[in-house]
Design a protein around this motif. Structure first.
Motif, PDB file in Angstrom:
ATOM      1  N   ILE A  55      44.950  46.881  50.973  1.00 58.97           N
ATOM      2  CA  ILE A  55      44.694  46.321  49.644  1.00 58.97           C
ATOM      3  C   ILE A  55      46.010  46.102  48.913  1.00 58.97           C
ATOM      4  O   ILE A  55      46.254  45.046  48.320  1.00 58.97           O
ATOM      5  CB  ILE A  55      43.763  47.256  48.841  1.00 58.97           C
TER       6      ILE A  55
ATOM      7  N   VAL B  48      47.605  42.460  47.578  1.00 59.76           N
ATOM      8  CA  VAL B  48      47.858  42.267  46.148  1.00 59.76           C
ATOM      9  C   VAL B  48      49.347  42.127  45.876  1.00 59.76           C
ATOM     10  O   VAL B  48      49.782  41.218  45.151  1.00 59.76           O
ATOM     11  CB  VAL B  48      47.265  43.432  45.330  1.00 59.76           C
TER      12      VAL B  48
ATOM     13  N   ALA C 176      38.911  43.593  50.086  1.00 60.02           N
ATOM     14  CA  ALA C 176      39.731  42.957  49.056  1.00 60.02           C
ATOM     15  C   ALA C 176      39.436  41.469  48.959  1.00 60.02           C
ATOM     16  O   ALA C 176      39.297  40.917  47.859  1.00 60.02           O
ATOM     17  CB  ALA C 176      41.210  43.193  49.356  1.00 60.02           C
TER      18      ALA C 176
ATOM     19  N   LEU D 123      36.885  42.596  45.941  1.00 62.03           N
ATOM     20  CA  LEU D 123      37.739  43.201  44.931  1.00 62.03           C
ATOM     21  C   LEU D 123      38.559  42.183  44.145  1.00 62.03           C
ATOM     22  O   LEU D 123      38.555  42.202  42.911  1.00 62.03           O
ATOM     23  CB  LEU D 123      38.672  44.237  45.580  1.00 62.03           C
ATOM     24  N   LEU D 124      39.290  41.307  44.833  1.00 61.47           N
ATOM     25  CA  LEU D 124      40.178  40.393  44.120  1.00 61.47           C
ATOM     26  C   LEU D 124      39.404  39.437  43.214  1.00 61.47           C
ATOM     27  O   LEU D 124      39.858  39.132  42.103  1.00 61.47           O
ATOM     28  CB  LEU D 124      41.030  39.612  45.122  1.00 61.47           C
TER      29      LEU D 124
ATOM     30  N   THR E 235      42.092  45.753  41.194  1.00 57.36           N
ATOM     31  CA  THR E 235      42.083  46.042  42.624  1.00 57.36           C
ATOM     32  C   THR E 235      43.087  47.130  42.986  1.00 57.36           C
ATOM     33  O   THR E 235      42.790  48.030  43.785  1.00 57.36           O
ATOM     34  CB  THR E 235      42.375  44.755  43.425  1.00 57.36           C
TER      35      THR E 235
END
Length: 712
Positions: A23, A27, A165, A169-170, A178
């Motif tokens: 993750i 990111v 992710a 999540l994103l 996130t």
């Protein structure tokens, strides 16, 4: 606590560690590329910086593991706490450092800054595997089994992290939310370690037997280091090829990289899980290694052409299964290599860390050499063959007998059966089920920046997504009314900035504007320049003295030129759902654009029918119009003027030819009479801010953090 329960909990915690690590990688990579530019040079530097930190961390973990008194599991828990603590402040730190350095950073300077920013967390991440392997080898005395199990659970966690992710999540929590979730996983992992694993497990009644390799099949450690580096180079190079295939097939949709990476990591995990069975079978380790490297080579080579075939006859998403298979075959090799080169002992963790570092160094070389150089010089087809040949040479060197060398060479050569599919690779990936026999692109340009294709109708596609038509001729009801419309709202346009040249059509129109004295054009991919040179409609653009053409990331260029001011900034922006599209549609970027306009300057960008993109423009600029699918914005009032526009159109010439016939000008001016909200299917209209506010005033704005439409 029993030995078995201790191992189960430890493996579960290492899965959490893998989830959070991936993750962070997704990111942080996106955040750093937003700051330092999304061109291929920055991408290579960011990946290399990540790998360098992991490699140094591996050495540190190996050094620590040599101490018999070191509480390795507790140190792992502390490392997780450290990563989580850094994760909580990481994005704010990146922004603060970027605000100071991004305008001056370039090339190696960018690499150094990114390395410093990610050094601490990647150091801690890289140290965990050698420490935990050393901890397990003390109990099992089996290097291959310990490596395979821990590598399996951590890589499985990484695969889950990539999928989670990209899928949820994103898009749901943005980048800041996130990383907070990832930090929570780190804290949970550390808490479990400190509570449940603070004491050593009870000794196993019957320690697992150590499989001592046959001396004739053992691999000298220095040779193993070289092979580990070569394995990393090949694995990362295949991954780069696959990334291009899936990026093109999906028209550059952002989640696809996460899905592809997750599939690859899942394959690596499954291969690592299967490797103890390979070790348990009779036979010399060199022979086993040569066979599995051969099979992984064939599988790696096959992903691109078979994914294209699947796109044509089934679905390109079926290619994920091919990536899992190839990853599984690749994942078998590292535990095999470790077991053949590292005897069980006190320095197991140290030697593993060196092999791991060599593998990471090879991966870094793959990122820089393949992603930055080879992809520039070679087509995807040629590069695949080069990697196949390198692999076959390695296989022949591994195999200890003539029989194994012949077998390995035969397996590698079987990839030639797939050669035919490469001839229609991009046609199959782009047209998919609409592909027909003999359907070919008129032009294909490959470079490290991506793939540009042109069909027989002069339509241009960048990485599989429509980029526009090649042409400048203005006719009634033409979509090209948009760049010409600027003269309807301003009586003086002399200095223009274009972000994104693509086919060159819009830049050719703007540089030939009767009033324009200079056009500064920023383009990320030099492949479009090769396209422009080959097309008579726009070829003269490159020799026009009013044009200054710069290869760079548009956002980064604006930061590096804070004092530059323009009468118009034009961006025929890509589809709002594509990867990195939000970097040109976000509130932060439009604020940067606004700062580079003269007092009555105008910004003009393609919203591609996204209400959020239009709403974001209204958030930043006090005056806006919607012109078909483009938002026109300014700090000063905007009011179309029919007489002024008619006069400019009459004086407009490109390559000595009028852009529109004199008897057609009045028909084109009827566009001003069609004041209503443009909607899909009926776009040949324009409207004022009031209509935009009524239709899209409640839409969520796009920010650098929420990534707009990229992760739906």
């Amino acid at each position: 606590m029993s030995h078995r329960l201790h191992a189960v909990i430890l493996h579960g915690v290492f899965i959490l560690s893998g989830i959070s690590a991936l993750i962070y990688q997704l990111v942080w990579q996106r955040a750093l590329l937003t700051i330092y530019g999304s061109n291929v040079e920055s991408v290579a530097m960011v990946v290399a910086a990540f790998l360098a930190g992991l490699g140094i961390g591996s050495l540190a973990g190996g050094w620590i593991s040599q101490s018999t008194r070191a509480p390795l599991v507790l140190l792992f828990g502390l490392a997780e706490l450290g990563v989580g603590a850094y994760g909580l402040v990481s994005l704010k730190l990146f922004d603060a450092v970027g605000a100071i350095t991004s305008a001056q950073a370039h090339g190696l300077t960018t690499g150094a800054l990114v390395f410093l920013l990610v050094f601490l967390p990647t150091l801690l991440m890289g140290a965990t595997l050698p420490m935990l392997v050393a901890h397990q080898v003390r109990d099992t005395a089996h290097v291959g089994q310990s490596v395979s199990r821990l590598y399996f659970v951590n890589t499985l966690g990484a695969a889950l992290g990539a999928f989670i992710a990209a899928k949820w999540l994103l898009g749901g929590f943005g980048m800041s939310g996130t990383v907070h979730i990832a930090a929570s996983l780190n804290a949970l992992a550390a808490l479990i370690v400190f509570i449940a694993l603070r004491k050593a497990p009870q000794a196993a009644k019957q320690p697992a037997p150590s499989l001592i390799p046959d001396p004739s099949s053992q691999i000298p450690f220095r040779t193993a280091l070289l092979w580990s580096a070569l394995s990393g180079f090949l694995a990362l190079s295949w991954e780069i090829i696959w990334s291009r295939v899936f990026n093109f097939a999906s028209a550059s949709r952002a989640p696809v990289f996460g899905y592809m990476l997750g599939s690859y990591l899942l394959g690596l995990a499954l291969g690592s899980l299967f490797s103890p069975r390979v070790l348990a079978r009779a036979g010399d380790l060199r022979g086993k290694l040569s066979r599995w490297v051969a099979w992984s080579t064939v599988a790696g080579f096959a992903v691109a052409p078979l994914t294209a075939e699947a796109a044509c006859h089934l679905s390109w998403e079926a290619g994920y299964l091919l990536v899992i298979l190839a990853g599984a075959l690749i994942g078998i090799t590292f535990p095999l290599l470790c077991h053949a080169a590292i005897p069980a002992g006190q320095d197991t963790g140290s030697k593993l860390s060196q092999l791991y570092l060599a593998n990471i160094a090879g991966s870094g070389a793959g990122s820089l050499l393949t992603g930055f150089l080879f992809m520039e010089w070679m087509s995807l087809h040629v590069l695949s063959w080069v990697l196949l040949i390198i692999s076959c040479l390695w296989i022949r060197n591994i195999a200890p007998t003539r029989e194994h060398r012949i077998r390995a060479t035969q397996i590698g050569a079987s990839a030639t059966l797939l050669v035919g599919s490469f001839w229609w690779l991009y046609e199959y990936l782009q047209y998919k089920h609409e592909s027909k026999p003999g359907m070919r692109f008129e032009q294909v340009i490959e470079s490290r920046h991506g793939v540009i294709t042109v069909d027989t109708s002069n339509a241009v596609y960048g990485n599989g997504a429509y980029d526009g038509m090649i042409g400048t001729r203005l006719e009634p009801k033409s979509w090209l009314v948009r760049p010409y419309f600027l003269s309807a709202v301003r009586d003086r346009i002399e200095n223009v900035l274009v972000i994104g040249v693509a086919s060159g059509s819009w830049t050719q129109i703007l540089v030939n504007h009767p009033q324009v004295k200079k056009v500064t054009a920023i383009e990320l991919s030099h492949g479009y320049l090769d396209l422009i040179r080959s097309r008579k409609e726009v070829a003269s653009l490159l020799t026009n003295p009013k044009l200054e053409l710069i290869i760079d990331d548009g956002r980064r260029w604006l930061r590096r030129h804070p004092d530059a001011k323009f009468d118009a900034i034009v961006m025929n922006t890509t589809h709002h759902w594509r990867e990195f599209a939000s970097a040109l549609l976000s509130r932060e970027f439009l604020t940067e654009v606004k700062a580079h306009l003269t007092p009555d300057g105008i910004a003009f960008w393609n919203c591609t029918e996204s209400p959020r993109a239009a709403r974001t423009g209204m958030e930043v600029f006090p005056n806006t119009l919607m012109v078909m699918n483009h938002c026109l914005a300014s700090k000063a009032p905007l009011e179309p003027n029919r007489e002024r526009w008619s006069k400019i159109l009459a004086d407009y010439h490109i390559d000595g030819q009028p852009v529109i016939a004199a008897d057609q000008i009045e028909g084109l001016l009827t566009f001003l009479d069609g004041e209503s909200l443009p909607v899909p299917g009926d776009m040949w209209h324009w409207c004022r801010r009031e209509a935009m506010q009524k239709a899209w005033g409640c839409a969520e704005i796009i920010t650098d953090d929420n990534l707009g439409h990229e992760y739906p």
